[in-house]
Design a protein around this motif. Structure first.
Motif, PDB file in Angstrom:
ATOM      1  N   MET A 233      46.073  36.261  37.309  1.00 16.68           N
ATOM      2  CA  MET A 233      45.267  36.930  36.288  1.00 16.68           C
ATOM      3  C   MET A 233      46.181  37.292  35.127  1.00 16.68           C
ATOM      4  SD  MET A 233      42.994  40.345  36.639  1.00 16.68           S
ATOM      5  CE  MET A 233      41.917  40.796  35.313  1.00 16.68           C
ATOM      6  N   ASP A 234      45.664  37.182  33.950  1.00 13.97           N
ATOM      7  CA  ASP A 234      46.378  37.526  32.737  1.00 13.97           C
ATOM      8  C   ASP A 234      46.764  39.006  32.768  1.00 13.97           C
ATOM      9  OD1 ASP A 234      47.317  37.707  30.135  1.00 13.97           O
ATOM     10  OD2 ASP A 234      45.311  37.652  29.259  1.00 13.97           O
ATOM     11  N   GLN A 235      48.041  39.277  32.587  1.00 13.32           N
ATOM     12  CA  GLN A 235      48.505  40.660  32.647  1.00 13.32           C
ATOM     13  C   GLN A 235      47.941  41.511  31.514  1.00 13.32           C
ATOM     14  OE1 GLN A 235      52.746  40.571  33.117  1.00 13.32           O
ATOM     15  NE2 GLN A 235      52.597  39.903  35.220  1.00 13.32           N
ATOM     16  N   TYR A 236      47.706  40.884  30.359  1.00 14.27           N
ATOM     17  CA  TYR A 236      47.089  41.645  29.274  1.00 14.27           C
ATOM     18  C   TYR A 236      45.699  42.122  29.695  1.00 14.27           C
ATOM     19  CZ  TYR A 236      44.648  43.027  25.132  1.00 14.27           C
ATOM     20  OH  TYR A 236      43.885  43.747  24.252  1.00 14.27           O
TER      21      TYR A 236
ATOM     22  N   ALA B  99      42.008  46.581  43.931  1.00 13.18           N
ATOM     23  CA  ALA B  99      40.803  45.965  44.494  1.00 13.18           C
ATOM     24  C   ALA B  99      39.639  46.002  43.507  1.00 13.18           C
ATOM     25  CB  ALA B  99      40.406  46.667  45.785  1.00 13.18           C
ATOM     26  N   THR B 100      39.455  47.120  42.807  1.00  7.30           N
ATOM     27  CA  THR B 100      38.342  47.193  41.855  1.00  7.30           C
ATOM     28  C   THR B 100      38.589  46.304  40.636  1.00  7.30           C
ATOM     29  OG1 THR B 100      39.246  49.209  40.843  1.00  7.30           O
ATOM     30  CG2 THR B 100      37.546  49.491  42.546  1.00  7.30           C
ATOM     31  N   VAL B 101      39.849  46.162  40.228  1.00  5.28           N
ATOM     32  CA  VAL B 101      40.165  45.238  39.129  1.00  5.28           C
ATOM     33  C   VAL B 101      39.813  43.817  39.553  1.00  5.28           C
ATOM     34  CG1 VAL B 101      42.007  44.232  37.720  1.00  5.28           C
ATOM     35  CG2 VAL B 101      41.951  46.702  38.105  1.00  5.28           C
ATOM     36  N   ALA B 102      40.235  43.447  40.757  1.00  6.68           N
ATOM     37  CA  ALA B 102      39.960  42.088  41.260  1.00  6.68           C
ATOM     38  C   ALA B 102      38.461  41.845  41.363  1.00  6.68           C
ATOM     39  CB  ALA B 102      40.629  41.898  42.612  1.00  6.68           C
ATOM     40  N   ASP B 103      37.750  42.781  41.949  1.00  2.00           N
ATOM     41  CA  ASP B 103      36.309  42.617  42.137  1.00  2.00           C
ATOM     42  C   ASP B 103      35.571  42.537  40.798  1.00  2.00           C
ATOM     43  OD1 ASP B 103      36.823  42.706  44.832  1.00  2.00           O
ATOM     44  OD2 ASP B 103      36.102  44.776  45.109  1.00  2.00           O
ATOM     45  N   SER B 104      35.980  43.348  39.824  1.00  8.68           N
ATOM     46  CA  SER B 104      35.284  43.344  38.540  1.00  8.68           C
ATOM     47  C   SER B 104      35.560  42.079  37.738  1.00  8.68           C
ATOM     48  CB  SER B 104      35.677  44.575  37.714  1.00  8.68           C
ATOM     49  OG  SER B 104      37.020  44.482  37.297  1.00  8.68           O
ATOM     50  N   ARG B 105      36.701  41.434  37.986  1.00 12.72           N
ATOM     51  CA  ARG B 105      37.063  40.216  37.264  1.00 12.72           C
ATOM     52  C   ARG B 105      36.740  38.948  38.049  1.00 12.72           C
ATOM     53  NH1 ARG B 105      38.135  41.205  31.908  1.00 12.72           N
ATOM     54  NH2 ARG B 105      39.088  43.226  31.774  1.00 12.72           N
ATOM     55  N   GLY B 106      36.328  39.096  39.306  1.00 11.12           N
ATOM     56  CA  GLY B 106      36.003  37.936  40.120  1.00 11.12           C
ATOM     57  C   GLY B 106      37.223  37.098  40.469  1.00 11.12           C
ATOM     58  N   ILE B 107      38.348  37.758  40.647  1.00 13.52           N
ATOM     59  CA  ILE B 107      39.614  37.091  40.945  1.00 13.52           C
ATOM     60  C   ILE B 107      40.117  37.606  42.283  1.00 13.52           C
ATOM     61  CG2 ILE B 107      41.996  36.817  40.127  1.00 13.52           C
ATOM     62  CD1 ILE B 107      40.880  37.248  37.312  1.00 13.52           C
ATOM     63  N   SER B 108      40.914  36.783  42.953  1.00 14.39           N
ATOM     64  CA  SER B 108      41.407  37.193  44.265  1.00 14.39           C
ATOM     65  C   SER B 108      42.244  38.460  44.162  1.00 14.39           C
ATOM     66  CB  SER B 108      42.250  36.077  44.903  1.00 14.39           C
ATOM     67  OG  SER B 108      43.523  36.013  44.309  1.00 14.39           O
TER      68      SER B 108
ATOM     69  N   ARG C 195      49.621  40.755  42.566  1.00 17.20           N
ATOM     70  CA  ARG C 195      50.878  40.218  42.026  1.00 17.20           C
ATOM     71  C   ARG C 195      51.073  40.647  40.580  1.00 17.20           C
ATOM     72  NH1 ARG C 195      49.327  35.719  45.048  1.00 17.20           N
ATOM     73  NH2 ARG C 195      48.350  34.764  43.227  1.00 17.20           N
ATOM     74  N   GLY C 196      50.019  40.538  39.784  1.00 11.56           N
ATOM     75  CA  GLY C 196      50.100  40.930  38.375  1.00 11.56           C
ATOM     76  C   GLY C 196      50.394  42.405  38.214  1.00 11.56           C
ATOM     77  N   ILE C 197      49.719  43.232  39.008  1.00 11.63           N
ATOM     78  CA  ILE C 197      49.934  44.678  38.936  1.00 11.63           C
ATOM     79  C   ILE C 197      51.345  45.033  39.392  1.00 11.63           C
ATOM     80  CG2 ILE C 197      49.252  46.891  39.952  1.00 11.63           C
ATOM     81  CD1 ILE C 197      46.334  45.832  39.805  1.00 11.63           C
ATOM     82  N   SER C 198      51.830  44.375  40.437  1.00 13.13           N
ATOM     83  CA  SER C 198      53.192  44.629  40.917  1.00 13.13           C
ATOM     84  C   SER C 198      54.218  44.343  39.824  1.00 13.13           C
ATOM     85  CB  SER C 198      53.498  43.782  42.147  1.00 13.13           C
ATOM     86  OG  SER C 198      52.712  44.194  43.234  1.00 13.13           O
ATOM     87  N   GLN C 199      54.022  43.261  39.096  1.00 13.63           N
ATOM     88  CA  GLN C 199      54.939  42.938  37.991  1.00 13.63           C
ATOM     89  C   GLN C 199      54.876  44.000  36.900  1.00 13.63           C
ATOM     90  OE1 GLN C 199      53.820  39.006  36.744  1.00 13.63           O
ATOM     91  NE2 GLN C 199      54.909  38.006  38.422  1.00 13.63           N
ATOM     92  N   LEU C 200      53.678  44.452  36.585  1.00 10.50           N
ATOM     93  CA  LEU C 200      53.526  45.484  35.558  1.00 10.50           C
ATOM     94  C   LEU C 200      54.141  46.806  35.999  1.00 10.50           C
ATOM     95  CD1 LEU C 200      49.884  44.619  34.469  1.00 10.50           C
ATOM     96  CD2 LEU C 200      51.958  44.331  33.088  1.00 10.50           C
ATOM     97  N   ILE C 201      54.055  47.111  37.284  1.00  6.11           N
ATOM     98  CA  ILE C 201      54.675  48.337  37.812  1.00  6.11           C
ATOM     99  C   ILE C 201      56.193  48.221  37.717  1.00  6.11           C
ATOM    100  CG2 ILE C 201      55.092  49.668  39.923  1.00  6.11           C
ATOM    101  CD1 ILE C 201      52.113  49.095  40.652  1.00  6.11           C
TER     102      ILE C 201
END
Length: 119
Positions: A1-4, A20-29, A35-41
């Motif tokens: 998923m795009d980090q932006y 989980a709510t980000v994934a569900d709202s975007r329809g992405i695994s 992975r994207g959130i971990s990088q941003l953290i």
């Protein structure tokens, strides 16, 4: 998923979203979003907190640096869109050709690489 997209979504809903709510709202695994959130953290743009009632729930918020990054990215995207919309394209139909996209990208980047033929 795009980090932006993750940054923007968290900015709009500070402290209300989990991975989980980000994934569900975007329809992405959930794995891809995680992975994207971990990088941003790791980069210091996002923090996860814990709810006292349920330690499994970890709401996401942007750090000050993350908010600034999202704002800067948004402004850059707006500027790029305005610049590209000013490019004179031929009226050969509704589909944008590779040559036309090259003209728009050249306008945004300041590079004059308009010799690519229209396809």
């Amino acid at each position: 998923m795009d980090q932006y997209a993750i940054l923007h979504h968290i900015l709009e809903n500070p402290g209300k979203l989990t991975s989980a709510t980000v994934a569900d709202s975007r329809g992405i695994s959930r794995a891809a979003v995680s992975r994207g959130i971990s990088q941003l953290i790791r980069r210091g743009y996002v923090v996860q907190s814990y709810q006292s009632s349920d330690r499994r729930v970890r709401p996401l918020s942007l750090t000050t640096t993350g908010e600034q990054l999202e704002t800067d990215c948004y402004q850059t995207l707006q500027t790029a869109a305005k610049t590209m919309s000013k490019v004179d394209l031929d009226g050969s139909g509704s589909q944008v050709t590779i040559g036309q996209l090259t003209k728009m990208l050249s306008a945004v980047t300041g590079k004059d690489d308009t010799e690519t033929p229209d396809k």
